[in-house]
Structure formats: C-alpha cells, structure tokens
Design an enzyme around this catalytic site. Structure first.
Site, PDB file in Angstrom:
ATOM      1  N   GLY A  82       4.785  10.395  -8.826  1.00 33.50           N
ATOM      2  CA  GLY A  82       5.566   9.253  -9.277  1.00 33.50           C
ATOM      3  C   GLY A  82       6.236   8.558  -8.113  1.00 33.50           C
ATOM      4  N   HIS A 102       0.627   4.189  -2.810  1.00 33.63           N
ATOM      5  CA  HIS A 102       0.330   5.574  -2.443  1.00 33.63           C
ATOM      6  C   HIS A 102       1.493   6.505  -2.788  1.00 33.63           C
ATOM      7  CE1 HIS A 102      -3.443   5.389   0.187  1.00 33.63           C
ATOM      8  NE2 HIS A 102      -3.337   4.208  -0.402  1.00 33.63           N
ATOM      9  N   ASP A 103       2.698   5.982  -2.813  1.00 37.47           N
ATOM     10  CA  ASP A 103       3.847   6.787  -3.231  1.00 37.47           C
ATOM     11  C   ASP A 103       3.775   7.078  -4.725  1.00 37.47           C
ATOM     12  OD1 ASP A 103       6.352   8.107  -3.039  1.00 37.47           O
ATOM     13  OD2 ASP A 103       7.379   6.292  -3.711  1.00 37.47           O
ATOM     14  N   THR A 143      -8.794 -16.001   2.306  1.00 37.21           N
ATOM     15  CA  THR A 143      -7.366 -16.222   2.601  1.00 37.21           C
ATOM     16  C   THR A 143      -6.720 -14.859   2.854  1.00 37.21           C
ATOM     17  OG1 THR A 143      -6.890 -16.190   0.217  1.00 37.21           O
ATOM     18  CG2 THR A 143      -7.166 -18.363   1.257  1.00 37.21           C
ATOM     19  N   ARG A 159       0.830  -1.207   0.000  1.00 34.69           N
ATOM     20  CA  ARG A 159       0.000   0.000   0.000  1.00 34.69           C
ATOM     21  C   ARG A 159       0.866   1.259   0.000  1.00 34.69           C
ATOM     22  NH1 ARG A 159      -4.670   0.391   4.388  1.00 34.69           N
ATOM     23  NH2 ARG A 159      -5.464  -1.289   3.052  1.00 34.69           N
ATOM     24  N   VAL A 172       1.404   9.706  -6.418  1.00 37.10           N
ATOM     25  CA  VAL A 172       1.606  11.117  -6.094  1.00 37.10           C
ATOM     26  C   VAL A 172       3.041  11.498  -6.474  1.00 37.10           C
ATOM     27  CG1 VAL A 172       1.580  12.854  -4.272  1.00 37.10           C
ATOM     28  CG2 VAL A 172      -0.042  10.954  -4.190  1.00 37.10           C
ATOM     29  N   PRO A 224      -7.263   6.848  -5.522  1.00 40.94           N
ATOM     30  CA  PRO A 224      -8.654   6.373  -5.536  1.00 40.94           C
ATOM     31  C   PRO A 224      -9.195   6.246  -4.111  1.00 40.94           C
ATOM     32  CG  PRO A 224      -7.238   4.977  -6.891  1.00 40.94           C
ATOM     33  CD  PRO A 224      -6.333   5.852  -6.085  1.00 40.94           C
TER      34      PRO A 224
END
Length: 341
Positions: free
Chosen positions: A83, A77-78, A259, A73, A81, A174
């Site tokens: 790149g 997220h990096d 799972t 994640r 924003v 998103p």
C-alpha cells in the site's frame, strides 16, 4: 454441438476470456477508499503542507521535466507494495532490506532527493507531522499538473511503514514484458479495475523506458503490430540505434515520442499505430484478450477529457491503497529514508 476436448485450442481461449471477465468483475467489488484518509487532515496541524510541496515540485520540474515522471513512478511503485506507506523510500540498513534494490526497481527509480528536500522543508515548518507517504502522494499529483495534466483532490492521513517489501516488489509490480492477463490480475489484486489499469498506464505519456525493458519488443513483434509506414520504419530504426541487440541496457527512449514531456493523451495514439515501446503497453491494444482494453485505448486516444477524468479518479484509487498495519504500527518518519529510532 460437439463438446470441446480439454486440449482443444478454443478451450484455452474461452478460459482466458472468462478470466478477463472474472477479474474485471472482481475489481468492481474491491473497495479502494480508506476511512482513515480525509481531505482536511492537516488543516489545523500543518495548513501550509500543500503549498510547500507544490513549490518544491515546481522547482524540481522546472530544473528537469523528467522529474515529473520520476515522482509519479515512485508513487506507483510505493502503492503496489504494502500500500501507499512510503516503504519504497527506505534505504537498506542492518535490520531492514529496502525495496530500492529489488530487481524490478534497481535502475528504474529516481526522485528520492526531491522527496528528501520536501521532507526537510516540512520538518522545519511542521516537525513530526507530515508522513513521507502523504508527501509522495501529493507530489505525484503536483508532478502531473506541472506538465499539463489534470488536478485531483488528495485524501491525506497516511502513516509511514516501519517495514519494506523487497520480495513483494518483484511479485506485485507489473513488468514491461508481461502479458495482458497477468498485468490485469496484478491491478485486480490492488483493487484496481481494467479501466483503472488502462487509464493509469497513460502516465507513460511522460515516462522513459530503459533499453533492457524494450529490447524484446523492438526486435520482436514491433513490425507485426506497427503500420509499416516509412515513418514507423524510421522510428523503429531510431529505437534500434538507441538499443542494440547487445549492450546499452541503460539507454533510454520516451514512451511517448510525440510529446515526451507533456501530459496528454498522445501515448494512446502510439498504441493505435502499433508503436507502443513496451510490450505491456501495446498488449492493451493488440492482445487477443484485450477486448475491453482495446476499446478503452481508442476512447482515450479520441477523447482527452475522458482520459483526464478517469486518470484523476484512478489516481485517487491508487493513492487510497493503504497498509492497514501502518495505521496501527506506523509512524511519521523524521527522515524518509529511515524508520525512527
């Protein structure tokens, strides 16, 4: 044939379907590779970089399997924003507002200490050579492998940004409650196709969702999309006990209850049953506009190999979203939380 009036309901549907087509076509034309990145970037300067990252990730995932999802994640997220430039790792200072406290990131990100530990090891071994952006990209790949997911080669050579994009985080990333077309457009903006979007969403097979992000779904259209079997009713009841109508915003549930700590394609099976935890996920299968996404969900649900292959390709494309400014004005941070002085 009679002409449709501008306010005819069918016209808006046709426009929306045309938008999906145009966005998909646009994505196919986007270049997601970067000439600065190479597979052997540290071959002579820091040949042990991959081994060091892997060992630290092994320790992290062994101590808590959730760490795999945290790192994946963080990487996502990096990259969405500015790149993949390590900007998400920056702490606030007097001169800089980091991305961690953006509304979409607050309470959503973890794993920073893992990256700190890896960086400390690499600074001892190869001081001033390996960027935090590269560390995070390698760590995300290793995180997936360590919980049963596929391998892919990671091009390297990123530089760390000296800036952050707090406002861009709220704009580019998103959101759980967003509709399908809006999310498709956000992926398209990054040069990622609809296929990339559906495949990358498969990372939710190891993710957790906060009550705040799925409350609207379980008290909204969950029953309408689910199969309404005794099992699905029990599942919904359990989620509502975790996430009451009021309060408990930070309570969490697995996005893949089959799972939750193993990287596989069972996440897509939950969508086929209409039991996706997040609205943004279920929309890929249930939305009126999900003509292409619905077929991809079915494909990956029934063919794990196809999902793994596409996920690997899409993760390379994600990791290759680079900040051209960082190659000119960027650096290799000594501490991933702060720009160099």
């Amino acid at each position: 044939m009679a002409l449709l009036s501008p306010h005819h309901p069918k016209l808006s549907v046709l426009h929306m379907l045309l938008l999906v087509f145009l966005v998909s076509s646009y994505c196919c034309m986007c270049a997601a590779s970067d000439p600065y990145l190479t597979l052997d970037y540290y071959k002579s300067t820091c040949p042990t970089v991959l081994e060091i990252v892997r060992k630290e990730m092994e320790c992290a995932v062994l101590s808590d399997p959730r760490n795999a999802a945290f790192i994946v994640r963080l990487h996502f997220h990096d990259c969405f924003v500015q790149g993949c430039d390590g900007s998400v790792l920056l702490d606030d200072t007097i001169d800089l507002q980091g991305e961690k406290k953006a509304s979409i990131n607050r309470n959503a990100l973890d794993g920073f200490r893992i990256i700190d530990r890896i960086k400390n090891k690499l600074e001892s071994e190869c001081p001033g050579l390996v960027s935090c952006a590269d560390i995070l990209t390698i760590a995300a790949r290793d995180a997936v492998i360590l919980v049963g997911g596929p391998y892919w080669d990671v091009p390297l050579g990123r530089k760390d940004s000296r800036t952050a994009g707090k406002e861009l985080a709220s704009t580019n990333l998103p959101r759980a409650e967003e509709g399908l077309l809006s999310i498709i457009s956000k992926f398209a903006y990054q040069g990622l196709s609809v296929t990339d979007m559906v495949a990358l969403s498969g990372a939710h097979t190891i993710g957790m969702a906060r009550c705040e992000n799925f409350r609207g779904r379980i008290y909204g259209d969950f029953e309408a999309t689910s199969e309404r079997t005794p099992l699905s009713e029990t599942y919904l009841s359990n989620m509502r006990s975790i996430c009451p109508v009021v309060g408990g915003d930070n309570n969490v549930t697995a996005m893949d209850y089959l799972t939750p700590y193993f990287f596989d394609n069972s996440f897509y099976h939950t969508l086929l049953k209409g039991e996706g935890v997040l609205n943004s996920d279920q929309e890929m299968y249930s939305s009126l506009f999900g003509i292409q996404t619905k077929e991809l969900v079915k494909k990956y649900a029934h063919d794990a190999i196809a999902f793994f292959e596409q996920f690997s390709d899409s993760m390379v494309k994600l990791g290759n979203i680079t900040n051209s400014d960082s190659f000119v004005n960027g650096e290799v941070r000594k501490n991933c939380r702060f720009v160099n002085t």
